[in-house]
Motif scaffolding. Structure first.
Motif, short mmCIF file in Angstrom:
data_model
loop_
_atom_site.label_atom_id
_atom_site.label_comp_id
_atom_site.label_asym_id
_atom_site.label_seq_id
_atom_site.Cartn_x
_atom_site.Cartn_y
_atom_site.Cartn_z
N LEU A 34 0.75 -1.17 -0.06
CA LEU A 34 0.12 -0.07 0.05
C LEU A 34 0.83 1.26 0.17
O LEU A 34 0.75 2.23 -1.01
N PRO A 35 1.86 1.31 0.81
CA PRO A 35 2.66 2.49 0.94
C PRO A 35 3.38 2.93 -0.51
O PRO A 35 3.73 4.03 -0.74
N LEU A 36 3.54 1.84 -1.16
CA LEU A 36 4.37 1.95 -2.28
C LEU A 36 3.58 2.43 -3.62
O LEU A 36 4.21 2.66 -4.73
N VAL A 37 2.15 2.33 -3.54
CA VAL A 37 1.32 2.82 -4.45
C VAL A 37 0.40 3.85 -4.09
O VAL A 37 -0.77 3.67 -3.42
N PRO A 38 0.75 5.12 -4.16
CA PRO A 38 0.06 6.14 -3.47
C PRO A 38 -1.44 6.37 -3.91
O PRO A 38 -2.23 6.59 -3.35
N PHE A 39 -1.55 5.89 -5.31
CA PHE A 39 -2.96 6.31 -5.52
C PHE A 39 -4.07 5.24 -5.11
O PHE A 39 -5.47 5.52 -5.43
N LEU A 40 -3.66 4.28 -4.39
CA LEU A 40 -4.66 3.61 -3.65
C LEU A 40 -5.13 4.04 -2.54
O LEU A 40 -5.95 3.55 -1.81
N ASN A 41 -4.38 5.04 -2.02
CA ASN A 41 -5.09 5.92 -0.76
C ASN A 41 -6.13 6.80 -1.03
O ASN A 41 -6.36 7.47 -0.04
N TYR A 42 -6.23 7.17 -2.31
CA TYR A 42 -7.55 8.12 -2.66
C TYR A 42 -7.89 7.98 -3.73
O TYR A 42 -7.33 7.10 -4.78
N SER A 43 -9.42 8.21 -4.36
CA SER A 43 -9.84 8.43 -5.64
C SER A 43 -9.20 9.15 -6.63
O SER A 43 -9.15 10.36 -6.41
N ASP A 44 -8.92 8.59 -7.57
CA ASP A 44 -8.26 9.51 -8.70
C ASP A 44 -8.56 8.50 -10.02
O ASP A 44 -7.83 7.42 -10.30
N PHE A 51 -7.18 -3.80 -12.86
CA PHE A 51 -7.76 -4.66 -12.03
C PHE A 51 -8.57 -4.14 -10.70
O PHE A 51 -8.95 -4.76 -9.98
N LEU A 52 -8.33 -2.87 -10.53
CA LEU A 52 -8.92 -2.17 -9.34
C LEU A 52 -9.50 -0.67 -9.69
O LEU A 52 -8.87 0.09 -10.15
N ASP A 53 -10.74 -0.71 -9.58
CA ASP A 53 -11.54 0.57 -9.82
C ASP A 53 -11.48 1.47 -8.30
O ASP A 53 -12.14 0.73 -7.65
N CYS A 54 -10.75 2.23 -8.42
CA CYS A 54 -10.50 3.05 -7.09
C CYS A 54 -11.80 3.74 -6.53
O CYS A 54 -12.12 3.59 -5.43
N LYS A 55 -12.39 4.26 -7.45
CA LYS A 55 -13.87 4.77 -7.08
C LYS A 55 -14.85 3.78 -6.50
O LYS A 55 -15.32 4.14 -5.47
N LEU A 56 -15.01 2.42 -7.09
CA LEU A 56 -15.63 1.51 -6.51
C LEU A 56 -15.15 1.28 -5.19
O LEU A 56 -16.00 0.82 -4.28
N ARG A 57 -13.79 0.91 -5.30
CA ARG A 57 -13.22 0.42 -3.94
C ARG A 57 -13.48 1.43 -2.83
O ARG A 57 -13.97 0.91 -1.82
N ASP A 58 -13.50 2.64 -3.19
CA ASP A 58 -13.86 3.70 -2.02
C ASP A 58 -15.52 3.87 -1.56
O ASP A 58 -15.68 3.88 -0.37
N GLU A 59 -16.24 3.31 -2.45
CA GLU A 59 -17.78 2.97 -2.09
C GLU A 59 -17.84 1.98 -1.23
O GLU A 59 -18.62 1.88 -0.31
N LEU A 60 -17.25 0.83 -1.67
CA LEU A 60 -17.25 -0.47 -0.71
C LEU A 60 -16.41 -0.35 0.71
O LEU A 60 -16.78 -0.78 1.55
N GLU A 61 -15.39 0.62 0.48
CA GLU A 61 -14.83 0.93 2.02
C GLU A 61 -15.69 1.66 2.79
O GLU A 61 -15.70 1.27 3.92
N GLU A 62 -16.34 2.59 2.35
CA GLU A 62 -17.54 3.43 3.20
C GLU A 62 -18.85 2.18 3.79
O GLU A 62 -19.02 2.45 4.97
N LYS A 63 -18.86 1.47 3.01
CA LYS A 63 -19.99 0.23 3.49
C LYS A 63 -19.34 -0.46 4.62
O LYS A 63 -20.02 -0.81 5.46
#
Length: 278
Positions: A34-44, A51-63
């Motif tokens: 995680l610390p090596l891939v900065p964009f995994l820490n926010y939606s962009d 293989f990873l839709d960050c916007k969808l990931r953030d929605e699931l994280e909120e759930k």
């Protein structure tokens, strides 16, 4: 971990093997990556990877955070982000799992399953149970049909091998080696399903152990590598820290053997923590 990395022209790389093991490895290494891939820490959206839709990931994280709030619990750092990332991937692929060693009815009756079932209705039932296991966390030991007994011959052999390897690396001999082997075997019997499913547990003593006993922790880490081949699953540093306590406790000399002290230890989740405190 009994997984195979294969490659085919025009298809690319693929990890083949037990889906549960693949997930366990993913979650084991996620927090390190995680610390090596900065964009995994926010939606962009401009920095999404295939293989990873960050916007969808953030929605699931909120759930998942809503579940955390509803249950009034606090999960280990990185668990929610790791599970939401895994969920994002699983929603895009057709992969199911077999849970043949879990008491499914017991899981279904938990509040965790009810929340997962409500918020992630698109998942298969097996995957709902899988994610419920992660939210149940330390209570994994009461949800298994075939929890290995500490006296199981395989566990005994693995515990014996681990103690032998530590003695070799540290150039020590334990006076009460059989007692230590029994403790390690008991610890493994409680933890082996967490290893299997990649369930990440915290250890509030982790930093103190690494800072106070760096050499002991390093020796234990090297010794543990020898049993990963037998277990064929990852063992996180938090678990290694617990095992370090077992070794450290048996290396200390007791100068008050004639002093009789009576202490009652009670642990609601099993005997592993009680054994460490003892």
């Amino acid at each position: 971990y009994d997984l195979e990395l294969s490659y085919e022209n025009q298809i690319g790389y693929e990890i083949k093997g037990d889906p549960i093991r693949k997930r366990a490895v993913f979650l084991y290494y996620f927090n390190r990556i995680l610390p090596l891939v900065p964009f995994l820490n926010y939606s962009d959206e401009s920095k999404n990877i295939s293989f990873l839709d960050c916007k969808l990931r953030d929605e699931l994280e909120e759930k998942l955070k809503r579940i955390e709030d509803y249950l009034n619990v606090k999960y280990v750092d990185g668990v929610i982000k790791g599970l939401s990332s895994l969920l994002t991937i699983l929603l895009t692929i057709d992969e199911d799992i077999v849970l043949d060693d879990i008491d499914i009815n017991e899981i279904i009756e938990t509040p965790e399953y009810g929340l997962v079932n409500s918020l992630f209705s698109e998942l298969s039932n097996a995957n709902k149970i899988y994610f419920s296991l992660h939210l149940l966390g330390s209570r994994i030991q009461i949800t298994t049909k075939t929890l290995l007994s500490p006296n199981n011959p395989k566990l005994k052999r693995i515990a014996h091998y681990l103690v032998d390897e530590f003695e070799r690396l540290a150039a020590v001999e334990f006076d009460k080696k059989d007692d230590l082997i029994n403790l390690i075997s008991t610890h493994l019997s409680m933890s082996i399903y967490r290893y299997k499913y990649g369930i990440q547990l915290g250890n509030p003593l982790m930093d103190d152990i690494v800072d106070s006993y760096p050499d002991l922790f390093d020796l234990t880490s090297k010794a543990v590598k020898s049993i990963r081949k037998h277990l064929q699953m990852p063992i996180p540093d938090t678990e290694i820290a617990y095992i370090t306590l077992h070794f450290g406790g048996f290396m200390r000399k007791n100068d008050h053997r004639d002093l009789s002290v009576h202490v009652l230890l009670v642990c609601p989740n099993g005997i592993s923590t009680s054994s460490i405190l003892r």
